[in-house]
Design an enzyme around this catalytic site. Structure first.
Site, PDB file in Angstrom:
ATOM      1  CB  SER A  39      -0.959  -0.052   1.188  1.00  0.00           C
ATOM      2  OG  SER A  39      -2.019   0.866   1.007  1.00  0.00           O
ATOM      3  CG  ASP A 183      -4.493  -1.711   0.421  1.00  0.00           C
ATOM      4  OD1 ASP A 183      -3.501  -2.365   0.794  1.00  0.00           O
ATOM      5  OD2 ASP A 183      -4.710  -0.549   0.795  1.00  0.00           O
TER       6      ASP A 183
END
Length: 303
Positions: A39, A183
Site C-alpha cells: 500500500s 490493496d
C-alpha cells in the site's frame, strides 16, 4: 548477507515511515538489497532504492486529497478544532450512477505515480543490484501476489503500485489480466515472511500501527462508517497475524528482525491526507527512529 526494508500499509501514515526510513538510510547508513512495500509502502520503495529521500519527503509533505482522489468519497470538516470525516453522498451516488463498483475513485493517484516514479527511475533500478517488490491482493483468484520491478514493464509496475494502494471500496479497483486487484494490505499488510523467503537475513520493518492497541472507536453512525470500521478492524487483525507469522519465520530461519512501530495513534482515518500533519509525522518518525537506536546503544553499553 542480505538486508531488507519492509514498509507496511498505512495511507497517510506513510509520512511517519518516510521519517524512519530517512534515519535508517541517511543517518545510520543502512544498505538494503531488497525493498518490499504494501500500500503506502509500495509508493515509497522505488525512491528509497534510489536514495531519493528528500524528493520522497517533498511528495509526502505536499500531498492532499485532490492529488489522490478523482472522486473523493469523504468530506472532512473541522468541528471545535477537530477533524471530522463523513461520507460525501453526492460523490458516492455519482459513482454508482456511472456504474462503478466503489464509493470513490483514485485515478489522480495513478497519474501521481507516473509523474514521480518516472521511466528513468524504473530503468535505473532495473539495472541496479537492488530488488523492489510491491504487494497486491488478487481478489479474483483469492491470493496475495508480489510484483517485482525487474519482472514487469514500466507501465505494468505503475499499475501494480496503484493497485497496492487502492483501499477498496473507497478507492479504485484495478482490472488487469482478467482479474480484479486491490490493496495488498488485505492479504499481507506487513510482508515480513515474503522478505525472508526471498533470502533476507536481516529485516528492518516499519509498521504503521502501535504495538499495543490504543483505539476505542466511536459507534458507527451509518452503513458507510460501519464499513470503514469493519475494514479497519480486519486490517488490524491482518497486521498482527502478519507480524506473528513473520517472527516465527525469522526464528525458524535465524533472521534478525528490527521492528519500528508508531509509538502513538497518528490518525483514525489514514485515507485523509493533511499535508501539515504529514510533515509533522515525517519529522516524528525520524526522531523516533533516532531515539530507538540510542536506547539500543545504551542497552548494549550497560551489558
Amino acid at each position: 548477507m542480505m538486508r531488507a526494508l519492509v514498509i507496511s500499509g498505512g495511507g497517510s501514515k506513510g509520512a511517519f515511515a518516510g521519517g524512519v526510513a530517512q534515519y535508517l538510510i541517511d543517518e545510520k547508513n543502512n544498505k538494503y538489497d531488497l525493498f518490499l512495500g504494501t500500500s503506502t509502502g509500495s509508493l515509497m520503495v522505488s525512491h528509497l532504492a534510489l536514495g531519493k529521500l528528500y524528493e520522497l519527503k517533498a511528495i509526502y509533505t505536499t500531498i492532499n486529497q485532490r492529488k489522490i482522489f478523482s472522486n473523493n468519497p469523504f468530506v472532512v470538516r473541522t468541528v471545535h478544532g477537530e477533524k471530522v470525516v463523513s461520507v460525501n453522498h453526492l460523490n458516492t451516488v455519482w459513482n454508482f450512477i456511472n456504474g462503478r463498483r466503489t464509493f470513490g475513485e483514485s485515478k489522480n493517484l495513478r497519474k501521481l505515480i507516473k509523474k514521480y516514479i518516472t521511466e528513468n527511475y524504473y530503468d535505473r533500478i532495473k539495472k541496479s543490484d537492488k530488488d523492489v517488490v510491491v504487494t497486491v491482493s488478487n481478489l479474483t483468484n483469492n491470493v496475495v501476489e508480489y510484483k517485482a520491478l525487474k519482472e514487469c514493464s514500466y507501465l505494468d509496475f505503475c499499475d501494480w503500485i496503484w493497485a497496492s494502494c487502492n483501499y477498496v471500496p473507497f478507492m479504485s479497483l484495478l482490472r488487469k489480466d482478467g482479474c480484479e486487484y486491490a490493496d495488498g494490505g488485505f492479504g499481507a499488510l506487513v510482508p515480513i515472511r515474503e522478505a525472508i523467503l526471498r533470502g533476507a537475513t536481516e529485516v528492518d520493518v516499519i509498521i504503521l500501527e502501535t504495538e499495543v492497541s490504543q483505539v476505542n472507536r466511536m459507534p458507527s453512525k451509518n452503513p458507510f462508517s460501519l464499513i470503514t470500521t469493519t475494514v479497519q478492524f480486519m486490517m488490524d487483525q491482518i497486521e498482527r497475524h502478519n507480524v506473528t507469522i513473520g517472527k516465527l519465520q525469522a526464528t525458524h530461519d535465524n533472521v534478525k528482525l528490527n521492528l519500528y512501530y508508531t509509538p502513538t495513534v497518528l490518525t483514525t482515518n489514514s485515507l485523509v491526507f493533511n499535508k501539515k500533519l504529514m510533515a509533522k509525522w515525517w519529522e516524528y518518525g525520524f526522531r523516533y527512529a533516532k531515539k530507538q537506536e540510542e536506547l539500543k546503544s545504551n542497552k548494549l553499553k550497560d551489558k
